[in-house]
Every structure is written in C-alpha cells, then in structure tokens.
Design a protein around this motif. Structure first.
Motif, mmCIF file in Angstrom:
data_model
loop_
_atom_site.group_PDB
_atom_site.id
_atom_site.type_symbol
_atom_site.label_atom_id
_atom_site.label_comp_id
_atom_site.label_asym_id
_atom_site.label_seq_id
_atom_site.Cartn_x
_atom_site.Cartn_y
_atom_site.Cartn_z
ATOM 1 N N HIS A 50 -9.164 -1.771 -8.392
ATOM 2 C CA HIS A 50 -7.871 -2.345 -8.021
ATOM 3 C C HIS A 50 -7.007 -2.708 -9.221
ATOM 4 O O HIS A 50 -5.787 -2.686 -9.136
ATOM 5 N N HIS A 51 -7.602 -3.025 -10.343
ATOM 6 C CA HIS A 51 -6.850 -3.452 -11.521
ATOM 7 C C HIS A 51 -6.479 -2.300 -12.454
ATOM 8 O O HIS A 51 -5.826 -2.514 -13.468
ATOM 9 N N ILE B 297 -16.249 3.825 -1.202
ATOM 10 C CA ILE B 297 -15.549 5.116 -1.229
ATOM 11 C C ILE B 297 -14.158 4.976 -0.612
ATOM 12 O O ILE B 297 -13.179 5.502 -1.138
ATOM 13 N N HIS B 298 -14.080 4.247 0.489
ATOM 14 C CA HIS B 298 -12.787 4.032 1.145
ATOM 15 C C HIS B 298 -11.812 3.339 0.189
ATOM 16 O O HIS B 298 -10.639 3.727 0.100
ATOM 17 N N GLN B 299 -12.271 2.339 -0.547
ATOM 18 C CA GLN B 299 -11.421 1.631 -1.508
ATOM 19 C C GLN B 299 -10.973 2.563 -2.635
ATOM 20 O O GLN B 299 -9.830 2.513 -3.073
ATOM 21 N N TRP B 300 -11.881 3.420 -3.089
ATOM 22 C CA TRP B 300 -11.523 4.372 -4.138
ATOM 23 C C TRP B 300 -10.441 5.332 -3.654
ATOM 24 O O TRP B 300 -9.502 5.630 -4.377
ATOM 25 N N ILE B 301 -10.583 5.805 -2.431
ATOM 26 C CA ILE B 301 -9.599 6.735 -1.873
ATOM 27 C C ILE B 301 -8.251 6.033 -1.693
ATOM 28 O O ILE B 301 -7.199 6.611 -1.971
ATOM 29 N N LEU B 302 -8.269 4.785 -1.253
ATOM 30 C CA LEU B 302 -7.019 4.021 -1.147
ATOM 31 C C LEU B 302 -6.339 3.907 -2.506
ATOM 32 O O LEU B 302 -5.125 4.058 -2.621
ATOM 33 N N TRP B 303 -7.128 3.622 -3.557
ATOM 34 C CA TRP B 303 -6.560 3.534 -4.904
ATOM 35 C C TRP B 303 -5.929 4.868 -5.287
ATOM 36 O O TRP B 303 -4.798 4.914 -5.756
ATOM 37 N N GLU B 304 -6.654 5.964 -5.071
ATOM 38 C CA GLU B 304 -6.148 7.282 -5.467
ATOM 39 C C GLU B 304 -4.874 7.650 -4.712
ATOM 40 O O GLU B 304 -3.938 8.196 -5.281
ATOM 41 N N ASN B 305 -4.813 7.326 -3.440
ATOM 42 C CA ASN B 305 -3.667 7.706 -2.608
ATOM 43 C C ASN B 305 -2.478 6.750 -2.719
ATOM 44 O O ASN B 305 -1.413 7.048 -2.194
ATOM 45 N N ALA B 306 -2.648 5.627 -3.404
ATOM 46 C CA ALA B 306 -1.564 4.656 -3.533
ATOM 47 C C ALA B 306 -0.409 5.176 -4.390
ATOM 48 O O ALA B 306 0.720 4.733 -4.239
#
Length: 146
Positions: free
Chosen positions: A38-39, A74-83
């Motif tokens: 996130h950071h 994995i879901h959090q990683w994908i959210l970061w990538e797609n942000a």
C-alpha cells in the motif's frame, strides 16, 4: 501481474532485472521485508521470496488459514496494480514443490501451502514464466498483460 518461478539459484532475479531493468521497488522476504504494497509509490513492484513469506504463515496457521490469508494478499496486490494504469507487479517464488516429499510435518505443510499458493498466483497472473538455468519458458500469457 507477472508470476515467475523456477528452481533456487536458477537466474530468476537476473532474468527479471534483464527484462524489467533496475527501475521500481524490490521487496524481499529474504531480507525480512513485509509484502505490504500500500505504501509503494513506484509503478513497478517486484516481490521476491514468496516461499519464505509462506513458510512464516505456516508457523502460525493451518493450511486453510494460510490459503485464506494468501487469497486476500493476492487480492490486495491486484488492487494495488490496478489502481494506476501503468503499474506492473512482478512476483518471484522458488519452486519448492518438486522432489522428495519432506518427512517433517511442518515442511510438508510448507510445501503443500506453497504449491496451492503458486496455483492461485498462476490463475490470477496475466503472465507466468518458469526460469531454469537462466532461460525462461512462458507457460501463460493472456491478451493485454502489462
């Protein structure tokens, strides 16, 4: 997301550097860095040593707990990538699932959880490469991967 796996000391890190350059942020489980994305401000994030992070999970949780935490991660990683439109996420993990099945219960759990985790990564990734002896083999490539 680009998932890269292969044997230990088979050139995964060098291959990533050759194909993605030295730009971006590296987070390494080998250096006890958490995979909190996130950071991260850069548009390229490389996470290495996934199997080490998974081993830490198996010390606290059973296989079901590990899998649930992993799927959330994995879901959090994908959210970061797609942000952001130009973000790329590269995930590197040693393949520890081949060879002789470990005798110790805790090592069998680690191997099993890692195998399931890599299946989850491969299913969600846009591209999957296996690196052996410095050579890559692409085993998955979807249409618009980054």
């Amino acid at each position: 997301m680009h998932f890269i796996t292969g044997g230990a000391f088979n050139g995964k890190k060098a291959w990533v550097k050759e194909n993605y350059g030295d730009r971006g942020t590296w987070l390494s489980a080998y250096q006890n860095q958490p995979f909190n994305v996130h950071h991260i401000g850069s548009n390229l994030l490389i996470l290495e040593g996934v199997e080490v992070w998974l081993k830490k999970l198996t010390k606290t949780y059973d296989s079901n707990g590990c899998r649930e935490i992993w799927k959330t991660t994995i879901h959090q990683w994908i959210l970061w990538e797609n942000a952001e439109t130009h973000r790329d996420l590269i995930v590197i993990g040693n393949d520890i699932t081949k060879g002789i099945v470990p005798m110790e219960k805790e090592n069998r759990l680690w191997r099993d959880v890692t195998g399931w985790a890599y299946q989850d990564l491969a299913a969600k990734a846009d591209k999957v490469d296996i690196i052996w002896y410095g050579l890559n083999q692409t085993i998955k490539k979807t249409g618009d991967e980054k």
